[in-house]
Design an enzyme around this catalytic site. Structure first.
Site, PDB file in Angstrom:
ATOM      1  N   ARG A 135      26.345  67.853  35.087  1.00  0.00           N
ATOM      2  CA  ARG A 135      27.483  68.495  35.746  1.00  0.00           C
ATOM      3  C   ARG A 135      28.665  68.597  34.796  1.00  0.00           C
ATOM      4  NH1 ARG A 135      30.531  66.230  41.151  1.00  0.00           N
ATOM      5  NH2 ARG A 135      31.274  64.640  39.693  1.00  0.00           N
ATOM      6  N   THR A 184      34.378  72.138  35.782  1.00  0.00           N
ATOM      7  CA  THR A 184      34.031  73.140  36.799  1.00  0.00           C
ATOM      8  C   THR A 184      33.196  72.551  37.934  1.00  0.00           C
ATOM      9  OG1 THR A 184      31.970  73.782  35.703  1.00  0.00           O
ATOM     10  CG2 THR A 184      33.994  74.894  34.999  1.00  0.00           C
ATOM     11  N   ASP A 213      29.079  56.195  39.434  1.00  0.00           N
ATOM     12  CA  ASP A 213      28.107  57.054  38.766  1.00  0.00           C
ATOM     13  C   ASP A 213      26.753  56.355  38.800  1.00  0.00           C
ATOM     14  OD1 ASP A 213      26.434  58.138  36.569  1.00  0.00           O
ATOM     15  OD2 ASP A 213      28.210  59.354  36.148  1.00  0.00           O
ATOM     16  N   ASP A 220      24.854  56.023  35.331  1.00  0.00           N
ATOM     17  CA  ASP A 220      25.423  55.003  34.445  1.00  0.00           C
ATOM     18  C   ASP A 220      25.152  53.600  34.965  1.00  0.00           C
ATOM     19  OD1 ASP A 220      26.383  56.856  32.677  1.00  0.00           O
ATOM     20  OD2 ASP A 220      28.425  56.851  33.457  1.00  0.00           O
TER      21      ASP A 220
END
Length: 213
Positions: free
Chosen positions: A108, A112, A204, A207
């Protein structure tokens, strides 16, 4: 409490909720996060596929003959959205060890919030089997929408999507793009923040699963 609306469902499952709480905790280390995420993957796969069509067949048990439930079609393919989907895939494969496996690598853009592909490896049996697409997060919905589009392009006629936590914005976007796809989420969270992250979420997932930043 379970939530069901249109093609979206969160199961009423105390063990699942407790495991999600465990990986939400900031202090949960990477090894524990990865193990519990796999356990959640097994539960989500079972829940997402609980309505597979079935019939009965005559079998012999050690004690007697009986009419036993059997599936009327092959188990669906498992498709993980990389990287974090690998954590769910590990548990899902415990439930479906013979299912073909696909991988879709999507990253991603943090400005944006749109995904771009870097890996597409899909099973040949998608047209016959359908697919269960796995990703821990349903945030903006961009990655899930693109992944499901790819799976349908490859021939899958029946597609299900399973995630650990979902934002209402992501659910709405996925429902609008793919109204025929059943969505299962372990939890429906409050919202997205200004950076496109789920609140309260779990950070995340990639991660945290693999110990990267």
């Amino acid at each position: 409490m379970s939530q069901t609306r249109a093609n979206f469902h969160t199961p009423r499952h105390a063990l699942l909720r407790a495991k999600i709480t465990r990986i939400r905790r900031q202090e949960t280390d990477s090894a524990t996060f990865r193990r519990v995420l796999a356990e959640i993957g097994a539960i989500l796969a079972s829940e997402a596929l609980r309505d597979l069509p079935e019939t009965t067949a005559a079998i012999e048990t050690p004690v007697s003959r009986m009419e036993a439930p059997v599936l009327t079609q092959m188990e669906p393919c498992l498709v993980a959205i990389l990287r974090a989907g690998l954590g769910l895939l590990e548990g899902a494969r415990m439930v479906l060890p013979d299912a073909p496996v696909g991988h879709l690598g999507l990253v991603r853009d943090e400005q944006t919030l749109t995904p771009s592909e870097y890996v597409v490896r899909l099973p040949k049996d998608l047209a016959r089997r359908g697919a269960l697409v796995l990703d821990p997060m349903l945030a903006t919905g961009g990655s899930a929408i693109q992944a499901i589009h790819r799976v349908k392009q490859a021939g899958a006629k029946v597609v299900r999507f399973a995630c650990v936590v979902a934002a209402p914005e992501g659910v709405a976007a996925l429902q609008a793009a793919h109204p025929d796809v059943a969505i299962l989420a372990g939890a429906l969270d409050e919202r997205l923040n200004e950076h496109g992250y789920i609140v309260p979420g779990l950070g995340d997932a990639g991660d945290r699963c693999f110990g990267t930043e």
